[in-house]
Design a protein around this motif. Structure first.
Motif, PDB file in Angstrom:
ATOM      1  N   ASN A 173     -11.132  58.526  64.158  1.00 26.35           N
ATOM      2  CA  ASN A 173     -10.491  59.590  63.379  1.00 26.35           C
ATOM      3  C   ASN A 173      -9.477  58.994  62.410  1.00 26.35           C
ATOM      4  O   ASN A 173      -9.346  59.447  61.269  1.00 26.35           O
ATOM      5  CB  ASN A 173      -9.713  60.559  64.281  1.00 26.35           C
ATOM      6  CG  ASN A 173     -10.568  61.221  65.348  1.00 26.35           C
ATOM      7  OD1 ASN A 173     -10.164  61.315  66.498  1.00 26.35           O
ATOM      8  ND2 ASN A 173     -11.766  61.650  64.978  1.00 26.35           N
ATOM      9  N   TYR A 174      -8.768  57.982  62.893  1.00 22.86           N
ATOM     10  CA  TYR A 174      -7.731  57.360  62.080  1.00 22.86           C
ATOM     11  C   TYR A 174      -8.340  56.713  60.835  1.00 22.86           C
ATOM     12  O   TYR A 174      -7.914  56.975  59.712  1.00 22.86           O
ATOM     13  CB  TYR A 174      -6.984  56.320  62.927  1.00 22.86           C
ATOM     14  CG  TYR A 174      -6.004  55.473  62.153  1.00 22.86           C
ATOM     15  CD1 TYR A 174      -4.808  55.995  61.697  1.00 22.86           C
ATOM     16  CD2 TYR A 174      -6.296  54.128  61.895  1.00 22.86           C
ATOM     17  CE1 TYR A 174      -3.918  55.215  60.989  1.00 22.86           C
ATOM     18  CE2 TYR A 174      -5.400  53.339  61.197  1.00 22.86           C
ATOM     19  CZ  TYR A 174      -4.219  53.890  60.738  1.00 22.86           C
ATOM     20  OH  TYR A 174      -3.341  53.100  60.036  1.00 22.86           O
ATOM     21  N   VAL A 175      -9.365  55.909  61.052  1.00 21.55           N
ATOM     22  CA  VAL A 175      -9.977  55.198  59.931  1.00 21.55           C
ATOM     23  C   VAL A 175     -10.730  56.159  59.013  1.00 21.55           C
ATOM     24  O   VAL A 175     -10.680  56.049  57.793  1.00 21.55           O
ATOM     25  CB  VAL A 175     -10.927  54.098  60.465  1.00 21.55           C
ATOM     26  CG1 VAL A 175     -11.808  53.553  59.359  1.00 21.55           C
ATOM     27  CG2 VAL A 175     -10.123  52.983  61.112  1.00 21.55           C
ATOM     28  N   GLY A 176     -11.415  57.140  59.608  1.00 23.30           N
ATOM     29  CA  GLY A 176     -12.300  58.000  58.824  1.00 23.30           C
ATOM     30  C   GLY A 176     -11.585  59.160  58.151  1.00 23.30           C
ATOM     31  O   GLY A 176     -12.049  59.647  57.122  1.00 23.30           O
ATOM     32  N   ALA A 177     -10.484  59.606  58.707  1.00 25.69           N
ATOM     33  CA  ALA A 177      -9.881  60.824  58.165  1.00 25.69           C
ATOM     34  C   ALA A 177      -8.362  60.722  57.990  1.00 25.69           C
ATOM     35  O   ALA A 177      -7.844  61.002  56.915  1.00 25.69           O
ATOM     36  CB  ALA A 177     -10.215  62.015  59.071  1.00 25.69           C
ATOM     37  N   LEU A 178      -7.661  60.325  59.046  1.00 24.76           N
ATOM     38  CA  LEU A 178      -6.194  60.407  58.992  1.00 24.76           C
ATOM     39  C   LEU A 178      -5.602  59.429  57.980  1.00 24.76           C
ATOM     40  O   LEU A 178      -4.812  59.811  57.119  1.00 24.76           O
ATOM     41  CB  LEU A 178      -5.601  60.141  60.386  1.00 24.76           C
ATOM     42  CG  LEU A 178      -6.055  61.097  61.494  1.00 24.76           C
ATOM     43  CD1 LEU A 178      -5.669  60.563  62.863  1.00 24.76           C
ATOM     44  CD2 LEU A 178      -5.444  62.457  61.286  1.00 24.76           C
ATOM     45  N   ARG A 179      -5.999  58.172  58.086  1.00 25.26           N
ATOM     46  CA  ARG A 179      -5.429  57.163  57.189  1.00 25.26           C
ATOM     47  C   ARG A 179      -5.723  57.471  55.721  1.00 25.26           C
ATOM     48  O   ARG A 179      -4.789  57.485  54.901  1.00 25.26           O
ATOM     49  CB  ARG A 179      -5.910  55.768  57.597  1.00 25.26           C
ATOM     50  CG  ARG A 179      -5.221  54.629  56.846  1.00 25.26           C
ATOM     51  CD  ARG A 179      -5.615  53.256  57.379  1.00 25.26           C
ATOM     52  NE  ARG A 179      -7.041  52.994  57.233  1.00 25.26           N
ATOM     53  CZ  ARG A 179      -7.639  51.883  57.681  1.00 25.26           C
ATOM     54  NH1 ARG A 179      -6.935  50.950  58.311  1.00 25.26           N
ATOM     55  NH2 ARG A 179      -8.931  51.709  57.506  1.00 25.26           N
ATOM     56  N   PRO A 180      -7.000  57.760  55.374  1.00 23.31           N
ATOM     57  CA  PRO A 180      -7.238  58.100  53.957  1.00 23.31           C
ATOM     58  C   PRO A 180      -6.492  59.356  53.508  1.00 23.31           C
ATOM     59  O   PRO A 180      -6.040  59.431  52.367  1.00 23.31           O
ATOM     60  CB  PRO A 180      -8.757  58.321  53.875  1.00 23.31           C
ATOM     61  CG  PRO A 180      -9.303  58.180  55.241  1.00 23.31           C
ATOM     62  CD  PRO A 180      -8.246  57.625  56.138  1.00 23.31           C
ATOM     63  N   ALA A 181      -6.315  60.323  54.418  1.00 26.63           N
ATOM     64  CA  ALA A 181      -5.615  61.552  54.018  1.00 26.63           C
ATOM     65  C   ALA A 181      -4.157  61.272  53.709  1.00 26.63           C
ATOM     66  O   ALA A 181      -3.600  61.818  52.755  1.00 26.63           O
ATOM     67  CB  ALA A 181      -5.728  62.604  55.122  1.00 26.63           C
ATOM     68  N   VAL A 182      -3.537  60.428  54.505  1.00 26.73           N
ATOM     69  CA  VAL A 182      -2.127  60.125  54.252  1.00 26.73           C
ATOM     70  C   VAL A 182      -1.983  59.330  52.956  1.00 26.73           C
ATOM     71  O   VAL A 182      -1.089  59.594  52.146  1.00 26.73           O
ATOM     72  CB  VAL A 182      -1.499  59.374  55.441  1.00 26.73           C
ATOM     73  CG1 VAL A 182      -0.116  58.859  55.086  1.00 26.73           C
ATOM     74  CG2 VAL A 182      -1.414  60.284  56.654  1.00 26.73           C
ATOM     75  N   GLU A 183      -2.895  58.409  52.719  1.00 28.88           N
ATOM     76  CA  GLU A 183      -2.865  57.682  51.446  1.00 28.88           C
ATOM     77  C   GLU A 183      -3.025  58.653  50.280  1.00 28.88           C
ATOM     78  O   GLU A 183      -2.295  58.595  49.296  1.00 28.88           O
ATOM     79  CB  GLU A 183      -3.985  56.628  51.402  1.00 28.88           C
ATOM     80  CG  GLU A 183      -3.553  55.312  52.025  1.00 28.88           C
ATOM     81  CD  GLU A 183      -4.746  54.424  52.395  1.00 28.88           C
ATOM     82  OE1 GLU A 183      -5.857  54.627  51.860  1.00 28.88           O
ATOM     83  OE2 GLU A 183      -4.547  53.524  53.242  1.00 28.88           O
ATOM     84  N   ALA A 184      -3.971  59.578  50.443  1.00 32.20           N
ATOM     85  CA  ALA A 184      -4.257  60.530  49.366  1.00 32.20           C
ATOM     86  C   ALA A 184      -3.063  61.441  49.102  1.00 32.20           C
ATOM     87  O   ALA A 184      -2.854  61.882  47.975  1.00 32.20           O
ATOM     88  CB  ALA A 184      -5.484  61.364  49.723  1.00 32.20           C
ATOM     89  N   SER A 185      -2.272  61.702  50.118  1.00 34.47           N
ATOM     90  CA  SER A 185      -1.164  62.645  49.951  1.00 34.47           C
ATOM     91  C   SER A 185      -0.118  62.120  48.980  1.00 34.47           C
ATOM     92  O   SER A 185       0.755  62.852  48.554  1.00 34.47           O
ATOM     93  CB  SER A 185      -0.513  62.943  51.300  1.00 34.47           C
ATOM     94  OG  SER A 185       0.277  61.841  51.735  1.00 34.47           O
ATOM     95  N   ARG A 186      -0.192  60.854  48.653  1.00 35.92           N
ATOM     96  CA  ARG A 186       0.818  60.281  47.761  1.00 35.92           C
ATOM     97  C   ARG A 186       0.370  60.245  46.298  1.00 35.92           C
ATOM     98  O   ARG A 186       1.107  59.790  45.441  1.00 35.92           O
ATOM     99  CB  ARG A 186       1.169  58.860  48.225  1.00 35.92           C
ATOM    100  CG  ARG A 186       1.576  58.846  49.702  1.00 35.92           C
ATOM    101  CD  ARG A 186       2.242  57.550  50.127  1.00 35.92           C
ATOM    102  NE  ARG A 186       2.710  57.653  51.509  1.00 35.92           N
ATOM    103  CZ  ARG A 186       2.220  56.940  52.517  1.00 35.92           C
ATOM    104  NH1 ARG A 186       1.281  56.044  52.306  1.00 35.92           N
ATOM    105  NH2 ARG A 186       2.680  57.110  53.744  1.00 35.92           N
ATOM    106  N   ARG A 187      -0.861  60.717  46.016  1.00 40.07           N
ATOM    107  CA  ARG A 187      -1.312  60.709  44.622  1.00 40.07           C
ATOM    108  C   ARG A 187      -0.510  61.685  43.781  1.00 40.07           C
ATOM    109  O   ARG A 187      -0.320  62.830  44.177  1.00 40.07           O
ATOM    110  CB  ARG A 187      -2.784  61.145  44.541  1.00 40.07           C
ATOM    111  CG  ARG A 187      -3.785  60.105  44.933  1.00 40.07           C
ATOM    112  CD  ARG A 187      -5.130  60.767  45.159  1.00 40.07           C
ATOM    113  NE  ARG A 187      -4.968  61.876  46.118  1.00 40.07           N
ATOM    114  CZ  ARG A 187      -5.978  62.505  46.686  1.00 40.07           C
ATOM    115  NH1 ARG A 187      -7.199  62.196  46.388  1.00 40.07           N
ATOM    116  NH2 ARG A 187      -5.752  63.483  47.542  1.00 40.07           N
ATOM    117  N   PRO A 188      -0.070  61.266  42.599  1.00 44.38           N
ATOM    118  CA  PRO A 188       0.620  62.232  41.739  1.00 44.38           C
ATOM    119  C   PRO A 188      -0.368  63.278  41.208  1.00 44.38           C
ATOM    120  O   PRO A 188      -1.572  63.032  41.166  1.00 44.38           O
ATOM    121  CB  PRO A 188       1.166  61.362  40.599  1.00 44.38           C
ATOM    122  CG  PRO A 188       0.403  60.085  40.638  1.00 44.38           C
ATOM    123  CD  PRO A 188      -0.155  59.921  42.018  1.00 44.38           C
ATOM    124  N   GLY A 189       0.172  64.429  40.846  1.00 46.92           N
ATOM    125  CA  GLY A 189      -0.679  65.475  40.285  1.00 46.92           C
ATOM    126  C   GLY A 189      -1.518  66.207  41.313  1.00 46.92           C
ATOM    127  O   GLY A 189      -2.473  66.889  40.958  1.00 46.92           O
TER     128      GLY A 189
END
Ligand code: TRP
Length: 427
Positions: A21-37
């Motif tokens: 879950n961490y590799v497939g969903a959680l980690r990418p989601a947290v990274e994505a949450s920092r995108r501007p716009g």
């Protein structure tokens, strides 16, 4: 300013997060949450948990664990919308409006429901055995999660794509009947995040009992890693990275360079015990600081509760006026403010409006009146027309009255009617 793209992710609170879950969903989601716009919504789907889990303690435990998990891996609740589904009463409320525009035939085709029916048929049982109405309605609740926040993109695994398509269909039906209120969402399937294998080489999944837990004591993680199935090649014999679960899991954590080093070590005949030690060290390096935060949070559930309550307040500032708009759209209206489009939404021509004026006391006021001229909202006095104008702008922009001391609903008019009027003007 272009308007932000909204992303929304929900996790059903019926289990404990694992490294897959961490590799497939959680980690990418947290990274994505920092995108501007972008605006990012993360929520704990505890209503969904009730569909597959009737153990209250487990639902509570899982909700706590998943919340702690999000926070421990770096989700910043001030930067995103982080909340628990059951704290947002607008979600079940919208679910009902959507239920009434959803064809039963559409739901008949939902994979999760169909799988159960097929299983029953194959077993010669009643097709509806073990099928609750909750399972059948699952896609509608999920559509409400998404549509309530006008989300554009829903990052999901393949298995959830059908649900997003249903949410689109449901939104289209609603819009067709009641006007363009709902945003049509899109699934976003990231093919680049590999499905992580579990300790036995099959997809990592709780149902296969082959998971590496995300947060467990260090030594327990070591034991789980020791249990990864390998072939019988002896130390010194070259090993193949093809089909090696150990290698794939390592790759999900390592840099390109580190991965290359392990590849070389395989070719050079590294002993499986040593490879497992490398994997353990690599995972632990990333996870250890998070584990510390996780443990601290788990020891302090009231802090998590507090964060979730604040998150609920924040999302409800959006959900509540939008729900008022939708209630109005379908005809759930204040009866005193009658006559707004008796029938279909030709109502566009007859919008409510703000009027600004000056009274004999020399002060400046505004009021909001509906299309028929009924008073909805009355301001207090302002020193200048600019001050009054700014209060109007604020109301229009936020579509929301809470804490707006500068104006009061007219007698007999409730907040919801005013929010609906503001939403109508904004639309
Ligand atoms: N059904 C999703 C799952 O089990 C969880 C979920 C509920 C969800 N509501 C959602 C996911 C809305 C994305 C959007 O994985």
């Amino acid at each position: 300013m272009t308007s932000p793209v909204r992303f929304l992710t929900g996790i059903t609170t019926s289990g404990t997060p694992h490294i897959g879950n961490y590799v497939g969903a959680l980690r990418p989601a947290v990274e994505a949450s920092r995108r501007p716009g972008t605006e990012n919504f993360y929520f704990l789907a505890d209503y969904h948990a009730l569909i597959k889990c009737d153990d209250p303690a487990r639902v509570q435990r899982s909700t706590l664990e998943i919340a702690a998990c999000w926070l421990a891996i770096g989700l910043d609740p001030d930067q995103v919308f982080f909340y628990r589904q059951s704290d947002v009463p607008e979600i079940p409320e919208l679910t009902w409006l959507l239920t009434c525009v959803t064809g039963k035939g559409v739901l008949n085709r939902a994979h999760a429901y169909k799988a159960q029916v097929d299983k029953n048929r194959a077993a010669g049982a009643d097709p509806d055995a073990d099928v609750t109405a909750g399972l059948f309605m699952y896609p509608v609740l999920m559509a409400a999660d998404i549509l309530l926040f006008k989300a554009h993109k829903i990052p999901v695994g393949r298995d959830q794509v059908q649900h997003i398509e249903m949410a689109r269909d449901i939104a289209s039906s609603f819009n067709h009947l009641y006007g363009e209120h709902l945003v049509l969402p899109e699934a976003q399937v990231d093919e680049s995040v590999a499905l992580l294998p579990g300790t036995d080489g099959r997809k990592m999944s709780k149902s296969y009992d082959n998971v590496l837990p995300l947060f467990c004591p260090r030594e327990e993680l070591r034991r789980h890693i020791a249990g990864i199935v390998t072939d019988s090649r002896a130390p010194g014999e070259p090993k193949s990275v093809e089909g090696s679960a150990l290698f794939q899991i390592y790759e999900a954590f390592a840099s390109a360079e580190e991965t290359q080093q392990l590849r070389q070590a395989y070719a050079d005949g590294i002993a499986w015990g040593d490879a497992k030690q490398m994997l353990f060290e690599r995972i632990d390096r990333e996870i250890a600081p998070m584990r510390e935060r996780y443990d601290a949070l788990m020891a302090n559930p009231q802090e998590i509760e507090h964060i979730l309550q604040a998150g609920a307040r924040k999302v409800r500032e959006r959900a509540s006026p939008f729900m008022a708009e939708l209630r109005h759209a379908v005809g759930l209206r204040n009866l005193a403010a009658q006559a707004q489009g008796a029938a279909r939404p030709k109502a566009k021509a007859a919008l409510p409006s703000f009027k600004q004026y000056r009274e004999a006391d020399g002060r400046h006021y505004f009021k909001l009146v509906d299309a028929a001229g009924h008073l909805l909202l009355q301001s207090t006095g302002f020193d200048s027309p600019q001050d009054a104008g700014r209060a109007v702008a604020r109301l229009k922009q936020q579509g929301w009255l809470a804490g707006e001391a500068a104006a009061q609903p007219a007698p007999g008019v409730d907040d919801g009617t005013i929010r609906a009027a503001l939403a109508l003007m904004a639309a």
